[in-house]
Each structure stands twice: as C-alpha cells, then as structure tokens.
Design a protein around this motif. Sequence first.
Motif, short mmCIF file in Angstrom:
data_model
loop_
_atom_site.label_atom_id
_atom_site.label_comp_id
_atom_site.label_asym_id
_atom_site.label_seq_id
_atom_site.Cartn_x
_atom_site.Cartn_y
_atom_site.Cartn_z
N GLY A 1 0.85 -1.19 0.00
CA GLY A 1 0.00 0.00 0.00
C GLY A 1 0.88 1.24 0.00
O GLY A 1 1.94 1.25 -0.64
N GLN A 2 0.44 2.24 0.77
CA GLN A 2 1.16 3.51 0.76
C GLN A 2 2.58 3.41 1.27
O GLN A 2 3.45 4.17 0.85
CB GLN A 2 0.39 4.52 1.63
N GLN A 3 2.81 2.45 2.19
CA GLN A 3 4.17 2.33 2.75
C GLN A 3 5.02 1.40 1.89
O GLN A 3 6.13 1.04 2.26
CB GLN A 3 4.11 1.79 4.18
N GLU B 1 6.14 -2.70 8.22
CA GLU B 1 4.87 -3.17 8.75
C GLU B 1 5.16 -4.31 9.72
O GLU B 1 6.23 -4.90 9.69
CB GLU B 1 3.99 -3.69 7.62
N GLY C 1 -1.45 -1.33 7.26
CA GLY C 1 -1.58 -2.61 6.56
C GLY C 1 -2.86 -3.36 6.86
O GLY C 1 -2.98 -4.55 6.54
MG MG Z 1 0.02 0.33 4.21
#
Ligand code: MG
Length: 112
Positions: A37-39, A44, A87
């Motif tokens: 995703g965004q990271q 995570e 996450g």
């Molecule tokens: Mg994420």
Amino acid sequence: MKKIEAIIRPEKVEDIKEELNKLNVNGLTLSQVMGCGQQKGWKEYFRGTEVILSVLPKVKAEIIVTDAQLEAVIEVICKAAHTGELGDGKIFVYDVVDAIRIRTGERGIGAV
Ligand SMILES: [Mg+2]
Ligand SMILES: Nc1ncnc2c1ncn2[C@@H]1O[C@H](COP(=O)(O)OP(=O)(O)OP(=O)(O)O)[C@@H](O)[C@H]1O
C-alpha cells in the motif's frame, strides 16, 4: 449486484468468514496474494514482527452481494479486519453485470 474485493490480513480470514455467515453471506473466493500500500510494504508488522519487505502476504476475498447487502458486508469486514495498525487492508467495490449458477442455469441475484 456488487463485487466486494477485500485485501485483508491473512490472520483475519476466519473472523471475517464467521461474521459474513451471520449475515447469511456464504459464497466467497479467497486467494493468497502479495501486495503493498502507501508504505510500499516497508516497516509493517507481520505476525508481531517488524518485517522489511517490498511486498507483504495478504488475502484477497471476492464476494458478490446484492445492493441491499453491500453496506452491511462492508461494515462487518471493516470491523473484523481492523487492528488500527498500518496494513489493515482495503476494500474495492465493483458493479456486477450478471451471475450464473452453472448447475441450474439461474441468473442474476438468484444465482448468488
Ligand atoms: Mg500500508
Ligand atoms: N491502490 C491499491 N491498488 C491495489 N491494491 C492495493 C492498493 N492499496 C492497497 N492495496 C492492497 O491492499 C493491501 C493492504 O494495503 P494497506 O492496508 O497497507 O493500504 P494503505 O493505503 O497503505 O493503508 P495504511 O496506511 O493503513 O497501511 C496491499 O498489500 C495491497 O495488496
């Protein structure tokens, strides 16, 4: 009819299935997938350990529901899949044109 595609943490699958059964939603397709995703997957927590990976294992759940069931199904997935940590996942919603039960030839909602 709508298709809900939920990308969730693998360890949340059983909880989500249980909640869906309570709503009388029994049909679903599950796939093991890898994603970010965004990271971009970095920093995570996976099963309690910080992992440094570009993609993380997730489960994709595909569920076809009636328009009337949609919001309730989204709500239970959000509740059951939520930890508050990065996450937790994502839900995408699509229009479904038709469905066919192969055994009987039923079409539309009756086939779901
Ligand atoms: Mg994420
Ligand atoms: N834009 C997207 N397109 C397709 N799949 C996505 C997208 N965003 C997330 N996913 C899928 O959802 C999974 C979980 O994403 P995630 O929950 O980390 O999203 P996020 O936007 O980074 O939110 P958060 O900041 O809460 O982590 C990813 O591993 C990926 O499989």
